[in-house]
Design a protein around this motif. Structure first.
Motif, short mmCIF file in Angstrom:
data_model
loop_
_atom_site.label_atom_id
_atom_site.label_comp_id
_atom_site.label_asym_id
_atom_site.label_seq_id
_atom_site.Cartn_x
_atom_site.Cartn_y
_atom_site.Cartn_z
N GLN A 1 0.83 -1.20 0.00
CA GLN A 1 0.00 0.00 0.00
C GLN A 1 0.86 1.26 0.00
O GLN A 1 0.54 2.27 0.60
CB GLN A 1 -0.96 0.00 1.19
CG GLN A 1 -0.33 0.06 2.58
CD GLN A 1 0.55 -1.10 2.92
OE1 GLN A 1 1.75 -1.01 2.76
NE2 GLN A 1 -0.03 -2.20 3.39
N GLN B 1 -15.12 -1.94 3.25
CA GLN B 1 -15.15 -3.17 2.46
C GLN B 1 -16.53 -3.83 2.50
O GLN B 1 -17.03 -4.31 1.48
CB GLN B 1 -14.08 -4.15 2.96
CG GLN B 1 -12.67 -3.79 2.56
CD GLN B 1 -11.74 -4.99 2.64
OE1 GLN B 1 -12.15 -6.11 2.88
NE2 GLN B 1 -10.46 -4.75 2.43
N PRO C 1 -5.36 -7.52 3.65
CA PRO C 1 -5.67 -6.19 3.13
C PRO C 1 -6.46 -5.32 4.11
O PRO C 1 -6.15 -4.15 4.31
CB PRO C 1 -6.50 -6.48 1.87
CG PRO C 1 -6.16 -7.87 1.49
CD PRO C 1 -5.92 -8.58 2.78
N ASP D 1 -3.38 -2.88 5.27
CA ASP D 1 -3.56 -1.67 4.46
C ASP D 1 -4.15 -0.54 5.29
O ASP D 1 -3.58 0.55 5.41
CB ASP D 1 -4.52 -1.95 3.29
CG ASP D 1 -3.78 -2.30 2.02
OD1 ASP D 1 -2.55 -2.50 2.07
OD2 ASP D 1 -4.43 -2.38 0.97
N GLN E 1 -10.45 -0.93 -2.29
CA GLN E 1 -9.91 -2.29 -2.32
C GLN E 1 -10.88 -3.27 -2.96
O GLN E 1 -10.50 -4.11 -3.77
CB GLN E 1 -9.57 -2.75 -0.89
CG GLN E 1 -8.36 -2.08 -0.28
CD GLN E 1 -8.27 -2.35 1.21
OE1 GLN E 1 -9.27 -2.38 1.92
NE2 GLN E 1 -7.06 -2.56 1.69
N SER F 1 -10.46 -4.37 -6.88
CA SER F 1 -10.11 -5.79 -6.99
C SER F 1 -11.15 -6.57 -7.78
O SER F 1 -10.81 -7.47 -8.55
CB SER F 1 -9.95 -6.39 -5.59
OG SER F 1 -8.89 -5.77 -4.89
N PHE G 1 -4.17 -2.11 -1.48
CA PHE G 1 -4.51 -0.81 -2.07
C PHE G 1 -3.83 -0.56 -3.42
O PHE G 1 -4.50 -0.23 -4.40
CB PHE G 1 -4.15 0.32 -1.10
CG PHE G 1 -4.62 1.67 -1.58
CD1 PHE G 1 -5.87 2.13 -1.21
CD2 PHE G 1 -3.84 2.45 -2.41
CE1 PHE G 1 -6.34 3.37 -1.67
CE2 PHE G 1 -4.30 3.68 -2.88
CZ PHE G 1 -5.54 4.15 -2.50
#
Length: 500
Positions: free
Chosen positions: A207, A363, A385, A389, A417, A421, A440
């Motif tokens: 990140q 998220q 993550p 991150d 993220q 992704s 990231f």
């Protein structure tokens, strides 16, 4: 002729049993590094064996993840025609291991060759920092393995013409990846020196662009402001002023947090798929308690992930050490890039937890959006993550912008993220193998690189290299006097900044 035959036999043996076998390729590289360092013979042998065994342990964890993970993905796809992808560096590495031969006809040993050559590119960029302005050597070996694996896949997808020439392929890949390591870690020098009051390290993780962006946004949007007379016009309230309940500490344990997250996410998925599917397709006995089955399966993710991490730590320690001495002798006026967890001993420890939780909320919201929008690729949170991150970005953001920055910026990071992704993992085909690196930089910078290379070919590849290499030049020109002073003498740098 006999000599040529012997050499041919040696090469065939090397190519068959070492070059194409990742554990023994890592062992070979480690042995070579120790020999060049002139270590004692028994240290060379010991380090080599640890590197090989570490890779073999990694393979055990990787195989366990595949065995446990694939049936659940298959069930999700069969029932709802969805592709689920875990964003986690180890799952991403595992996806490359499982699919690189099937999709591209290449072996994982080539990933290790990419790692070696890219590391040499990083060394050269730092060695000639008078011209390149790159001050940091990327020493976080396990991260290098993960990134080499993902970069290998992304670049092959973007530029299939490279598949025809392995040498050209590895050279092109190594320039991009090596430059990313040198330039990305270099971006974290200023945030880390300010956070640690000149501890003398940078971050070499997943990140790095995110850290610098978080540092910039925290300062510009939430940072302290003074008028021309030096009076504070905007104060910064930091996380350290708050009192947190004790139960938050559960999220500081990697395995515990992984187990909780995986049980929530995979348990929910398995519940949605339903017991009948597992009875019919996966050999689950009809009388088995399904709740217990779900918990047991979910906890095994944490087990195999821990095994995989143990393997990585075991071989990376030796691989990194074998090159570190050489790098130290060749790279004056530089600082090491280290794991992001190193910075958690500085600044406000509570900011680590707040950053993590804010990123987790981001998220979860992003995943819900994907589900309700009918995305063909559904992302599942991975611990690495969401914790490393967002905890790191939150720590830096808190230092510059306080509590608001620590909550807002990691929250945005969590959204990025997942959405980034989902796009790149689905597009390049890694989602079909169940994992993507997902941190990231790999949900922002690398998807952008992939698009540029995919649609501009070799011109795009050259453009990506130029973009990377011009970044430290721009940063240097903004502060020529302080640029190297910040790493060479931080106290002098602070005095210079105060005068300025």
């Amino acid at each position: 002729m006999e000599i040529l035959q012997v050499l041919k036999s040696i090469w065939e043996f090397f190519a068959t049993y070492i070059l194409q076998k990742a554990p023994y390729m890592v062992g070979f590289l480690t042995l070579l590094g120790y020999i060049l360092k002139r270590e004692k013979w028994y240290d060379c042998i010991g380090g080599t064996l640890k590197a090989i065994i570490g890779m073999l342990i990694l393979n055990v964890g990787s195989s366990g993840l595949v065995t446990t993970f694939r049936p659940i993905l298959a069930g999700l796809k069969d029932r709802f025609d969805l592709t689920a992808c875990v964003i986690d560096p180890y799952y991403g590495q595992n996806a490359v291991t499982a699919g690189v031969t099937e999709v591209f006809g290449k072996g994982f040993s080539q990933v290790m060759m990419l790692l070696l050559i890219a590391f040499l590119v990083n060394i050269l960029l730092v060695r000639f920092n008078k011209y390149t302005k790159c001050r940091t050597l990327f020493t976080t070996g396990h991260v290098q393995v993960q990134q080499a694996a993902t970069a290998f896949w992304l670049i092959m997808f973007a530029m299939p013409a490279l598949l025809k020439n392995d040498v050209l392929m590895l050279i092109c890949m190594s320039i991009i990846l090596g430059a990313y390591w040198a330039v990305g870690s270099n971006l974290t020098v200023k945030p880390m020196q300010e956070l640690t009051d000149g501890a003398g390290f940078a971050i070499a993780h997943q990140q790095m662009f995110g850290i610098r962006l978080g540092y910039f946004l925290a300062d510009k949007l939430f940072g302290e402001r003074k008028d021309k007379d030096g009076n504070v016009t905007r104060k910064v309230k930091k996380v350290g002023d708050l009192q947190l309940p004790g139960f938050f500490s559960i999220f500081n344990e990697n395995m515990v947090c992984t187990a909780v997250l995986m049980t929530i996410f995979f348990g929910s998925i398995m519940g949605i798929i339903g017991k009948p599917y597992f009875v019919e397709n996966q050999g689950l006995a009809e009388g088995t308690n399904f709740v217990w089955f779900v918990i047991d399966k979910s906890l095994h993710f944490a087990v195999y992930l821990a095994v995989l991490q143990l393997g990585v730590r075991t071989f990376v320690t030796e691989l990194t050490a074998s090159f570190q001495g050489i790098a130290d002798k060749l790279l004056p006026a530089s600082v090491p890039g280290v794991d992001c967890a190193v910075c958690y001993g500085f600044g406000d420890a509570n900011a680590v937890t707040f950053g993590f939780l804010a990123g987790l909320v981001g998220q979860l919201i992003a995943i819900a959006v994907l589900i309700f929008a009918g995305s063909p690729t559904i992302i599942i949170c991975g611990f690495v993550p969401v914790f490393f991150d967002n905890a790191t970005i939150g720590l830096v953001a808190n230092e510059k912008g306080g509590l608001k920055a620590c909550l807002v910026i990691p929250f945005l990071s969590g959204l990025i993220q997942v959405f980034g992704s989902a796009f790149i993992a689905g597009w390049v085909g890694m989602a079909a193998y169940g994992g993507y690196l997902g941190m990231f930089d790999w949900a922002t910078v690398w998807p952008l690189f992939t698009i540029i290379m995919k649609y501009l070919g070799y011109i795009g590849l050259a453009l990506v290299a130029v973009i990377l290499l011009i970044i430290p030049q721009i940063e240097y020109r903004r502060d020529p006097k302080g640029y190297f002073l910040i790493t060479e003498d931080y106290e002098a740098y602070k005095a210079y900044k105060n005068e300025k």
